[in-house]
Design a protein around this motif. Sequence first.
Motif, PDB file in Angstrom:
ATOM      1  N   PRO A 246     -62.814  -9.482 -71.921  1.00 47.05           N
ATOM      2  CA  PRO A 246     -62.538  -9.105 -73.173  1.00 47.05           C
ATOM      3  C   PRO A 246     -61.625  -8.762 -72.804  1.00 47.05           C
ATOM      4  CG  PRO A 246     -64.671  -8.800 -72.848  1.00 47.05           C
ATOM      5  CD  PRO A 246     -64.783  -9.539 -71.138  1.00 47.05           C
ATOM      6  N   LEU A 247     -60.670  -8.365 -74.627  1.00 46.01           N
ATOM      7  CA  LEU A 247     -60.155  -7.830 -74.765  1.00 46.01           C
ATOM      8  C   LEU A 247     -60.007  -7.641 -76.243  1.00 46.01           C
ATOM      9  CD1 LEU A 247     -57.270  -6.171 -74.194  1.00 46.01           C
ATOM     10  CD2 LEU A 247     -56.305  -8.082 -74.603  1.00 46.01           C
ATOM     11  N   ASP A 248     -60.010  -5.857 -76.766  1.00 44.40           N
ATOM     12  CA  ASP A 248     -59.682  -5.854 -77.987  1.00 44.40           C
ATOM     13  C   ASP A 248     -58.338  -6.362 -78.387  1.00 44.40           C
ATOM     14  OD1 ASP A 248     -62.746  -4.364 -77.565  1.00 44.40           O
ATOM     15  OD2 ASP A 248     -61.224  -2.394 -77.528  1.00 44.40           O
ATOM     16  N   LEU A 249     -58.698  -6.742 -79.527  1.00 42.13           N
ATOM     17  CA  LEU A 249     -56.756  -7.022 -80.718  1.00 42.13           C
ATOM     18  C   LEU A 249     -57.081  -6.613 -81.936  1.00 42.13           C
ATOM     19  CD1 LEU A 249     -56.990 -10.922 -80.405  1.00 42.13           C
ATOM     20  CD2 LEU A 249     -55.612  -9.156 -78.856  1.00 42.13           C
ATOM     21  N   VAL A 250     -56.063  -6.013 -82.792  1.00 43.78           N
ATOM     22  CA  VAL A 250     -55.847  -4.916 -83.432  1.00 43.78           C
ATOM     23  C   VAL A 250     -55.534  -5.725 -84.699  1.00 43.78           C
ATOM     24  CG1 VAL A 250     -55.709  -2.875 -84.554  1.00 43.78           C
ATOM     25  CG2 VAL A 250     -55.879  -3.153 -82.018  1.00 43.78           C
ATOM     26  N   SER A 251     -55.920  -5.730 -85.993  1.00 48.10           N
ATOM     27  CA  SER A 251     -55.435  -6.503 -87.355  1.00 48.10           C
ATOM     28  C   SER A 251     -54.417  -5.513 -87.783  1.00 48.10           C
ATOM     29  CB  SER A 251     -56.350  -7.119 -87.805  1.00 48.10           C
ATOM     30  OG  SER A 251     -57.111  -8.297 -87.398  1.00 48.10           O
ATOM     31  N   LEU A 260     -52.377 -10.237 -85.505  1.00 55.62           N
ATOM     32  CA  LEU A 260     -52.770  -9.139 -84.599  1.00 55.62           C
ATOM     33  C   LEU A 260     -51.749  -8.256 -83.803  1.00 55.62           C
ATOM     34  CD1 LEU A 260     -55.297 -12.272 -83.501  1.00 55.62           C
ATOM     35  CD2 LEU A 260     -55.620 -10.412 -84.763  1.00 55.62           C
ATOM     36  N   SER A 261     -51.910  -7.601 -83.024  1.00 56.82           N
ATOM     37  CA  SER A 261     -51.599  -6.602 -81.956  1.00 56.82           C
ATOM     38  C   SER A 261     -52.672  -6.502 -80.706  1.00 56.82           C
ATOM     39  CB  SER A 261     -51.170  -4.933 -82.788  1.00 56.82           C
ATOM     40  OG  SER A 261     -50.948  -4.599 -81.371  1.00 56.82           O
ATOM     41  N   PHE A 262     -51.524  -6.783 -79.766  1.00 53.86           N
ATOM     42  CA  PHE A 262     -52.670  -6.696 -78.351  1.00 53.86           C
ATOM     43  C   PHE A 262     -52.254  -5.317 -77.741  1.00 53.86           C
ATOM     44  CE2 PHE A 262     -48.771  -8.109 -76.058  1.00 53.86           C
ATOM     45  CZ  PHE A 262     -49.121  -7.867 -75.351  1.00 53.86           C
ATOM     46  N   LEU A 263     -50.779  -4.518 -77.861  1.00 54.55           N
ATOM     47  CA  LEU A 263     -50.465  -3.741 -77.120  1.00 54.55           C
ATOM     48  C   LEU A 263     -50.905  -2.359 -77.214  1.00 54.55           C
ATOM     49  CD1 LEU A 263     -49.906  -3.171 -74.515  1.00 54.55           C
ATOM     50  CD2 LEU A 263     -47.052  -3.800 -75.002  1.00 54.55           C
ATOM     51  N   SER A 264     -50.298  -1.734 -78.925  1.00 55.45           N
ATOM     52  CA  SER A 264     -49.407  -0.907 -79.209  1.00 55.45           C
ATOM     53  C   SER A 264     -49.477  -0.487 -80.264  1.00 55.45           C
ATOM     54  CB  SER A 264     -48.181  -0.302 -78.179  1.00 55.45           C
ATOM     55  OG  SER A 264     -46.901  -0.694 -78.510  1.00 55.45           O
ATOM     56  N   GLN A 265     -49.093   0.392 -81.554  1.00 56.73           N
ATOM     57  CA  GLN A 265     -48.158   0.297 -82.173  1.00 56.73           C
ATOM     58  C   GLN A 265     -47.800   2.190 -82.479  1.00 56.73           C
ATOM     59  OE1 GLN A 265     -52.101   0.301 -83.223  1.00 56.73           O
ATOM     60  NE2 GLN A 265     -51.833  -1.784 -82.352  1.00 56.73           N
ATOM     61  N   SER A 266     -46.535   1.834 -83.217  1.00 57.41           N
ATOM     62  CA  SER A 266     -45.952   3.393 -82.756  1.00 57.41           C
ATOM     63  C   SER A 266     -44.978   3.562 -84.210  1.00 57.41           C
ATOM     64  CB  SER A 266     -45.044   3.605 -81.233  1.00 57.41           C
ATOM     65  OG  SER A 266     -44.056   2.742 -81.719  1.00 57.41           O
ATOM     66  N   VAL A 267     -44.780   4.890 -84.322  1.00 56.11           N
ATOM     67  CA  VAL A 267     -44.226   5.421 -85.153  1.00 56.11           C
ATOM     68  C   VAL A 267     -43.648   6.869 -85.118  1.00 56.11           C
ATOM     69  CG1 VAL A 267     -43.698   6.681 -87.626  1.00 56.11           C
ATOM     70  CG2 VAL A 267     -45.564   4.027 -87.568  1.00 56.11           C
ATOM     71  N   TYR A 374     -48.767   6.843 -81.594  1.00 57.71           N
ATOM     72  CA  TYR A 374     -48.738   6.001 -81.022  1.00 57.71           C
ATOM     73  C   TYR A 374     -50.156   6.030 -80.289  1.00 57.71           C
ATOM     74  CZ  TYR A 374     -46.141   3.756 -77.382  1.00 57.71           C
ATOM     75  OH  TYR A 374     -45.877   2.763 -76.401  1.00 57.71           O
ATOM     76  N   ALA A 375     -50.545   4.845 -81.009  1.00 49.77           N
ATOM     77  CA  ALA A 375     -51.712   3.887 -81.058  1.00 49.77           C
ATOM     78  C   ALA A 375     -51.730   3.095 -79.676  1.00 49.77           C
ATOM     79  CB  ALA A 375     -52.476   3.215 -81.792  1.00 49.77           C
ATOM     80  N   GLY A 376     -53.039   2.855 -78.488  1.00 49.20           N
ATOM     81  CA  GLY A 376     -52.870   2.061 -77.611  1.00 49.20           C
ATOM     82  C   GLY A 376     -53.732   1.373 -76.883  1.00 49.20           C
ATOM     83  N   ASN A 377     -53.670  -0.144 -76.756  1.00 47.27           N
ATOM     84  CA  ASN A 377     -54.712  -0.918 -76.881  1.00 47.27           C
ATOM     85  C   ASN A 377     -55.195  -0.622 -75.222  1.00 47.27           C
ATOM     86  OD1 ASN A 377     -57.108  -2.509 -77.330  1.00 47.27           O
ATOM     87  ND2 ASN A 377     -56.250  -4.378 -76.936  1.00 47.27           N
ATOM     88  N   MET A 378     -53.633  -0.876 -74.261  1.00 45.52           N
ATOM     89  CA  MET A 378     -53.443  -1.035 -73.601  1.00 45.52           C
ATOM     90  C   MET A 378     -53.569   0.742 -72.409  1.00 45.52           C
ATOM     91  SD  MET A 378     -51.954  -4.163 -71.840  1.00 45.52           S
ATOM     92  CE  MET A 378     -53.234  -5.895 -72.258  1.00 45.52           C
ATOM     93  N   HIS A 397     -61.807   0.108 -79.206  1.00 50.72           N
ATOM     94  CA  HIS A 397     -61.871   1.426 -79.457  1.00 50.72           C
ATOM     95  C   HIS A 397     -59.626   1.398 -79.226  1.00 50.72           C
ATOM     96  CE1 HIS A 397     -65.529   3.651 -79.967  1.00 50.72           C
ATOM     97  NE2 HIS A 397     -65.197   3.022 -78.978  1.00 50.72           N
ATOM     98  N   LEU A 398     -58.973   1.938 -80.048  1.00 49.05           N
ATOM     99  CA  LEU A 398     -57.600   2.149 -80.008  1.00 49.05           C
ATOM    100  C   LEU A 398     -57.943   4.085 -79.416  1.00 49.05           C
ATOM    101  CD1 LEU A 398     -55.969   1.004 -82.671  1.00 49.05           C
ATOM    102  CD2 LEU A 398     -55.030   0.313 -80.991  1.00 49.05           C
ATOM    103  N   ASP A 399     -56.834   4.352 -78.426  1.00 51.08           N
ATOM    104  CA  ASP A 399     -56.598   5.160 -78.060  1.00 51.08           C
ATOM    105  C   ASP A 399     -55.518   5.733 -78.947  1.00 51.08           C
ATOM    106  OD1 ASP A 399     -58.165   4.141 -76.440  1.00 51.08           O
ATOM    107  OD2 ASP A 399     -57.875   5.528 -74.574  1.00 51.08           O
ATOM    108  N   CYS A 400     -56.185   6.912 -79.420  1.00 48.31           N
ATOM    109  CA  CYS A 400     -54.502   7.206 -80.668  1.00 48.31           C
ATOM    110  C   CYS A 400     -53.680   8.586 -80.032  1.00 48.31           C
ATOM    111  CB  CYS A 400     -55.166   7.620 -82.119  1.00 48.31           C
ATOM    112  SG  CYS A 400     -53.659   8.376 -83.424  1.00 48.31           S
ATOM    113  N   VAL A 401     -53.095   8.742 -80.240  1.00 44.04           N
ATOM    114  CA  VAL A 401     -52.299   9.956 -79.591  1.00 44.04           C
ATOM    115  C   VAL A 401     -51.324  10.566 -80.699  1.00 44.04           C
ATOM    116  CG1 VAL A 401     -50.877  11.405 -77.930  1.00 44.04           C
ATOM    117  CG2 VAL A 401     -52.087   9.852 -77.028  1.00 44.04           C
ATOM    118  N   THR A 402     -51.361  11.841 -81.023  1.00 49.17           N
ATOM    119  CA  THR A 402     -50.443  12.616 -82.302  1.00 49.17           C
ATOM    120  C   THR A 402     -49.746  14.127 -81.298  1.00 49.17           C
ATOM    121  OG1 THR A 402     -51.933  14.096 -82.913  1.00 49.17           O
ATOM    122  CG2 THR A 402     -51.799  10.890 -84.258  1.00 49.17           C
TER     123      THR A 402
END
Length: 494
Positions: A246-251, A260-267, A374-378, A397-402
Amino acid sequence: MAPSTIPRSDPFADPIRMSENSEYAAGDTLPVGRDASLTLATDSLIVLEAKTTQAVPFFNVLWAELSDFDITIQYAKPTSKNVMRVASVNYLVEKPQQGYAKAWISKLLDRAYGESQRKKRIKVLINPFSGRGGAQKWFLRDIEPIFVAARCEINVERTLYQGHAVEIAEKMDTDAYDVVASCSGDGLPHEVFNGLGKKRNAAKALSQVAVVQLPCGTGNAMSWNSFGTDSTSLAALCIVKGIRTPLDLVSITQGNRRTLSFLSQSVGVVAEVDLGTEHLRWMGSARFTYGFLVRVLRKTVYPCDLAVKIDVPTKGAIKEAYRKEFSNHAPIEERRSSFDMETPGLPELQYGTVSSPLPSDFTPIPSSKLGNFYAGNMALMAPGANFFPAALPSDGHLDCVTVDGDISRTSAIQSFLAVEDGSWFNMPHVNYRKISGYRITPKGQKSGYISIDGERVPFEEFQAEVHRGLGTVLTRSGHMYEAEGVVPRTGQGS
């Protein structure tokens, strides 16, 4: 590699050393031909002839069958450092041994596949533009022969334009396939997840069909995390032997859109370095280093309003949560949230959309001097880029780095180098949290870059929410990524 309790065979191991170290019982030996035998050892098939001994890791065994008086075993054989090719052994089985041979083959296949499904039904999508146009060639040369030898049922379709995989996945009969495999970079898996998410029975479709990548792109993050490789032939073998995970997905809600996001989001820096250096592709991977150094020397900041739903707030607690996952081999359905498979579309949003009032349990994070969000799912975003070493496939959870943008240039450069050497997580100026949702609103900039799974989206406010185990992938271990984690592989220490 991430730790695992299942036997982990090295497909490139020294066969002579393996045969010397293997133990086996006489009852696991099948006499074949003249002066030859096949033996099921601890972790490999031993092929013994008069003057030669060969050990084939069970992980590499693709198929075995008895036809008339011949036994044929097909396997993936290393031909160079990162290349596998289909090979076979064939021997005569005397008539008195026929019944025993059939039972022996059954035992061999049990050892070879373990928890993994045999004869997978695979929908293959080929992006003809991936790998500078090499995806089609790599499929025919490296991938298809392995799938065929493993008796997989394959259906191949080429994508013709951006978004085509979304349409294919939305219309596909999910009862007809076990896997959708994309010969591409990370863009096609993103499209496949979103196509499945558009189906009326989205939750069921996403749990039913495993989405995987055959690495034919540039970063190939999905393959690195799931299989620990960017070799097309080894990834094909890993898909054949992959275990449903199973894999977390992100709306992601932005404007009136939900994706849907499966990998990461970044700003911030990561998004700018990735998307803002497209004009420097002629530099190869050096464009990322150049883009980073330019922004570090300028001490670029990206002010925003940021609020997050914090679940695991400290690095010590994150390490402990990661350590517990070593021994978590709960059935796959126990590592998903309980989604109503009959409800049309995607699961209901617990935190609403970006247009809803800010959820009361979202904590504001001071971000007027933000350098990187940077928020990552992998774990791995690219080879050697282990930005999220505590990431787990389905922890909810997402792993979130600032990181602030006004830190010293020396600290910023040390951070850049620390991602590869593994010390990134423990750096004091790296804020690392596990979260289940967030909202981020850029401030003070009329334009910029926001990256979702490596794709550029409008530079405007968006909100994210995690759905535990909504998606499905294949991995080698069945519950961990193939990356160095935040605690030793043995699960000991801190």
